[in-house]
Scaffold this motif. Structure first.
Motif, PDB file in Angstrom:
ATOM      1  N   LYS A  98       0.843  -1.192   0.000  1.00  0.00           N
ATOM      2  CA  LYS A  98       0.000   0.000   0.000  1.00  0.00           C
ATOM      3  C   LYS A  98       0.882   1.248   0.000  1.00  0.00           C
ATOM      4  CE  LYS A  98      -3.756  -2.071   2.633  1.00  0.00           C
ATOM      5  NZ  LYS A  98      -4.559  -1.965   3.860  1.00  0.00           N
ATOM      6  N   PRO A  99       0.445   2.307  -0.663  1.00  0.00           N
ATOM      7  CA  PRO A  99       1.237   3.548  -0.693  1.00  0.00           C
ATOM      8  C   PRO A  99       1.551   4.094   0.696  1.00  0.00           C
ATOM      9  CG  PRO A  99      -0.525   3.659  -2.311  1.00  0.00           C
ATOM     10  CD  PRO A  99      -0.739   2.405  -1.504  1.00  0.00           C
ATOM     11  N   GLU A 100       0.598   3.998   1.633  1.00  0.00           N
ATOM     12  CA  GLU A 100       0.847   4.522   2.978  1.00  0.00           C
ATOM     13  C   GLU A 100       1.892   3.686   3.730  1.00  0.00           C
ATOM     14  OE1 GLU A 100      -3.070   2.192   3.157  1.00  0.00           O
ATOM     15  OE2 GLU A 100      -2.219   3.685   1.842  1.00  0.00           O
ATOM     16  N   THR A 101       1.942   2.385   3.442  1.00  0.00           N
ATOM     17  CA  THR A 101       2.957   1.530   4.055  1.00  0.00           C
ATOM     18  C   THR A 101       4.326   1.878   3.489  1.00  0.00           C
ATOM     19  OG1 THR A 101       1.357  -0.258   4.332  1.00  0.00           O
ATOM     20  CG2 THR A 101       3.677  -0.858   4.460  1.00  0.00           C
ATOM     21  N   TYR A 102       4.392   2.041   2.182  1.00  0.00           N
ATOM     22  CA  TYR A 102       5.646   2.424   1.539  1.00  0.00           C
ATOM     23  C   TYR A 102       6.126   3.773   2.077  1.00  0.00           C
ATOM     24  CZ  TYR A 102       9.036   3.639  -2.045  1.00  0.00           C
ATOM     25  OH  TYR A 102      10.180   4.008  -2.687  1.00  0.00           O
ATOM     26  N   SER A 103       5.227   4.710   2.221  1.00  0.00           N
ATOM     27  CA  SER A 103       5.565   6.040   2.743  1.00  0.00           C
ATOM     28  C   SER A 103       6.124   5.935   4.160  1.00  0.00           C
ATOM     29  CB  SER A 103       4.339   6.946   2.721  1.00  0.00           C
ATOM     30  OG  SER A 103       4.621   8.184   3.313  1.00  0.00           O
ATOM     31  N   PHE A 104       5.490   5.131   5.010  1.00  0.00           N
ATOM     32  CA  PHE A 104       5.955   4.946   6.382  1.00  0.00           C
ATOM     33  C   PHE A 104       7.370   4.356   6.382  1.00  0.00           C
ATOM     34  CE2 PHE A 104       6.433   2.572  10.346  1.00  0.00           C
ATOM     35  CZ  PHE A 104       6.077   3.528  11.273  1.00  0.00           C
ATOM     36  N   ILE A 105       7.584   3.349   5.564  1.00  0.00           N
ATOM     37  CA  ILE A 105       8.899   2.702   5.506  1.00  0.00           C
ATOM     38  C   ILE A 105       9.964   3.701   5.062  1.00  0.00           C
ATOM     39  CG2 ILE A 105      10.271   0.961   4.261  1.00  0.00           C
ATOM     40  CD1 ILE A 105       7.722  -0.816   4.360  1.00  0.00           C
ATOM     41  N   MET A 106       9.653   4.511   4.069  1.00  0.00           N
ATOM     42  CA  MET A 106      10.623   5.508   3.600  1.00  0.00           C
ATOM     43  C   MET A 106      10.911   6.545   4.694  1.00  0.00           C
ATOM     44  SD  MET A 106      11.705   4.614   0.664  1.00  0.00           S
ATOM     45  CE  MET A 106      11.499   2.926   1.139  1.00  0.00           C
ATOM     46  N   GLN A 107       9.910   6.899   5.482  1.00  0.00           N
ATOM     47  CA  GLN A 107      10.120   7.821   6.599  1.00  0.00           C
ATOM     48  C   GLN A 107      11.017   7.181   7.665  1.00  0.00           C
ATOM     49  OE1 GLN A 107       6.507   9.788   8.076  1.00  0.00           O
ATOM     50  NE2 GLN A 107       5.560   9.256   6.119  1.00  0.00           N
ATOM     51  N   VAL A 108      10.815   5.902   7.922  1.00  0.00           N
ATOM     52  CA  VAL A 108      11.668   5.165   8.865  1.00  0.00           C
ATOM     53  C   VAL A 108      13.105   5.200   8.368  1.00  0.00           C
ATOM     54  CG1 VAL A 108      12.214   2.864   9.781  1.00  0.00           C
ATOM     55  CG2 VAL A 108       9.845   3.676   9.771  1.00  0.00           C
ATOM     56  N   PHE A 109      13.297   4.903   7.085  1.00  0.00           N
ATOM     57  CA  PHE A 109      14.644   4.912   6.513  1.00  0.00           C
ATOM     58  C   PHE A 109      15.275   6.296   6.637  1.00  0.00           C
ATOM     59  CE2 PHE A 109      13.958   1.202   3.267  1.00  0.00           C
ATOM     60  CZ  PHE A 109      13.798   0.324   4.320  1.00  0.00           C
ATOM     61  N   ASP A 110      14.494   7.338   6.358  1.00  0.00           N
ATOM     62  CA  ASP A 110      15.021   8.709   6.448  1.00  0.00           C
ATOM     63  C   ASP A 110      15.491   9.026   7.867  1.00  0.00           C
ATOM     64  OD1 ASP A 110      14.537   9.163   3.760  1.00  0.00           O
ATOM     65  OD2 ASP A 110      12.653  10.244   4.096  1.00  0.00           O
ATOM     66  N   LEU A 111      14.710   8.630   8.871  1.00  0.00           N
ATOM     67  CA  LEU A 111      15.103   8.892  10.259  1.00  0.00           C
ATOM     68  C   LEU A 111      16.332   8.068  10.652  1.00  0.00           C
ATOM     69  CD1 LEU A 111      11.772   9.280  12.251  1.00  0.00           C
ATOM     70  CD2 LEU A 111      13.422  11.037  11.613  1.00  0.00           C
ATOM     71  N   ALA A 112      16.380   6.833  10.215  1.00  0.00           N
ATOM     72  CA  ALA A 112      17.525   5.977  10.539  1.00  0.00           C
ATOM     73  C   ALA A 112      18.815   6.563   9.959  1.00  0.00           C
ATOM     74  CB  ALA A 112      17.296   4.560  10.023  1.00  0.00           C
ATOM     75  N   ARG A 113      18.709   7.184   8.806  1.00  0.00           N
ATOM     76  CA  ARG A 113      19.901   7.792   8.198  1.00  0.00           C
ATOM     77  C   ARG A 113      20.418   8.983   9.005  1.00  0.00           C
ATOM     78  NH1 ARG A 113      16.686   7.454   3.532  1.00  0.00           N
ATOM     79  NH2 ARG A 113      17.166   5.560   2.365  1.00  0.00           N
ATOM     80  N   LEU A 114      19.599   9.540   9.880  1.00  0.00           N
ATOM     81  CA  LEU A 114      20.006  10.683  10.698  1.00  0.00           C
ATOM     82  C   LEU A 114      20.805  10.278  11.936  1.00  0.00           C
ATOM     83  CD1 LEU A 114      16.709  12.788  10.618  1.00  0.00           C
ATOM     84  CD2 LEU A 114      18.790  13.127   9.249  1.00  0.00           C
ATOM     85  N   ILE A 115      20.821   8.992  12.250  1.00  0.00           N
ATOM     86  CA  ILE A 115      21.552   8.520  13.431  1.00  0.00           C
ATOM     87  C   ILE A 115      23.045   8.596  13.124  1.00  0.00           C
ATOM     88  CG2 ILE A 115      21.881   6.633  15.071  1.00  0.00           C
ATOM     89  CD1 ILE A 115      19.186   5.493  13.864  1.00  0.00           C
ATOM     90  N   PRO A 116      23.779   9.394  13.888  1.00  0.00           N
ATOM     91  CA  PRO A 116      25.205   9.535  13.595  1.00  0.00           C
ATOM     92  C   PRO A 116      26.001   8.268  13.905  1.00  0.00           C
ATOM     93  CG  PRO A 116      24.521  11.031  15.367  1.00  0.00           C
ATOM     94  CD  PRO A 116      23.345  10.219  14.992  1.00  0.00           C
ATOM     95  N   GLU A 117      27.117   8.142  13.249  1.00  0.00           N
ATOM     96  CA  GLU A 117      28.033   7.038  13.505  1.00  0.00           C
ATOM     97  C   GLU A 117      28.412   7.045  14.985  1.00  0.00           C
ATOM     98  OE1 GLU A 117      32.516   5.954  12.156  1.00  0.00           O
ATOM     99  OE2 GLU A 117      31.135   6.578  10.568  1.00  0.00           O
ATOM    100  N   GLY A 118      28.435   5.856  15.574  1.00  0.00           N
ATOM    101  CA  GLY A 118      28.806   5.731  16.978  1.00  0.00           C
ATOM    102  C   GLY A 118      27.654   5.968  17.936  1.00  0.00           C
ATOM    103  N   ARG A 119      26.446   6.071  17.412  1.00  0.00           N
ATOM    104  CA  ARG A 119      25.250   6.277  18.242  1.00  0.00           C
ATOM    105  C   ARG A 119      24.185   5.269  17.819  1.00  0.00           C
ATOM    106  NH1 ARG A 119      25.477  11.551  20.440  1.00  0.00           N
ATOM    107  NH2 ARG A 119      23.909  10.790  21.884  1.00  0.00           N
ATOM    108  N   VAL A 120      23.198   5.051  18.688  1.00  0.00           N
ATOM    109  CA  VAL A 120      22.086   4.149  18.380  1.00  0.00           C
ATOM    110  C   VAL A 120      20.770   4.800  18.791  1.00  0.00           C
ATOM    111  CG1 VAL A 120      23.442   2.023  18.642  1.00  0.00           C
ATOM    112  CG2 VAL A 120      22.212   2.942  20.609  1.00  0.00           C
ATOM    113  N   THR A 121      19.699   4.286  18.236  1.00  0.00           N
ATOM    114  CA  THR A 121      18.362   4.659  18.675  1.00  0.00           C
ATOM    115  C   THR A 121      17.529   3.379  18.716  1.00  0.00           C
ATOM    116  OG1 THR A 121      16.641   6.348  18.462  1.00  0.00           O
ATOM    117  CG2 THR A 121      17.275   5.205  16.443  1.00  0.00           C
ATOM    118  N   THR A 122      16.254   3.519  19.029  1.00  0.00           N
ATOM    119  CA  THR A 122      15.401   2.337  19.180  1.00  0.00           C
ATOM    120  C   THR A 122      14.254   2.347  18.176  1.00  0.00           C
ATOM    121  OG1 THR A 122      13.889   3.333  20.775  1.00  0.00           O
ATOM    122  CG2 THR A 122      15.898   2.287  21.661  1.00  0.00           C
ATOM    123  N   TYR A 123      13.690   1.172  17.985  1.00  0.00           N
ATOM    124  CA  TYR A 123      12.526   1.035  17.111  1.00  0.00           C
ATOM    125  C   TYR A 123      11.391   1.924  17.621  1.00  0.00           C
ATOM    126  CZ  TYR A 123      15.120  -3.196  15.908  1.00  0.00           C
ATOM    127  OH  TYR A 123      16.113  -4.071  15.550  1.00  0.00           O
ATOM    128  N   GLY A 124      11.165   1.884  18.931  1.00  0.00           N
ATOM    129  CA  GLY A 124      10.093   2.668  19.539  1.00  0.00           C
ATOM    130  C   GLY A 124      10.304   4.163  19.420  1.00  0.00           C
TER     131      GLY A 124
END
Length: 107
Positions: free
Chosen positions: A2-28
């Protein structure tokens, strides 16, 4: 998909790319940042599908709320997640990020 699922996944990817090297974040944390606090599992599924894709997502920097490397089981080499984190200076012991609060970074 679904387009909304694809959009959500792309937003997840965009946020994950913002995590700097040497740092972590969580799924939640990513789910909450996207305004969908109850979607941590969907964030995890997105991370599972990011490996080996053209999207270049540092999925190894996303762990569960306790700092456990739960995503490692979805990699071809289960030790790869730990290796990538350690190469960035993050200490991992027994599949868990050490000094989690120190290396945690909200997206």
């Amino acid at each position: 998909m679904k387009p909304e699922t694809y959009s959500f996944i792309m937003q997840v990817f965009d946020l994950a790319r913002l995590i700097p090297e040497g740092r972590v974040t969580t799924y939640g944390t990513i789910a909450r940042a996207l305004g969908s606090a109850k979607s941590a599992r969907l964030v995890g599924k997105a991370m599972n599908h990011s490996h080996g894709t053209i999207y270049k997502v540092p999925a190894h920097r996303v762990v569960n709320g306790s700092g456990l490397l739960t995503g490692k089981f979805h990699l071809t080499d289960p030790d790869q997640m730990q290796s990538l984190l350690e190469a960035e200076g993050i200490t991992v012991k027994d599949n868990q990020v050490q000094y989690f609060k120190k290396v945690f970074c909200p997206p």
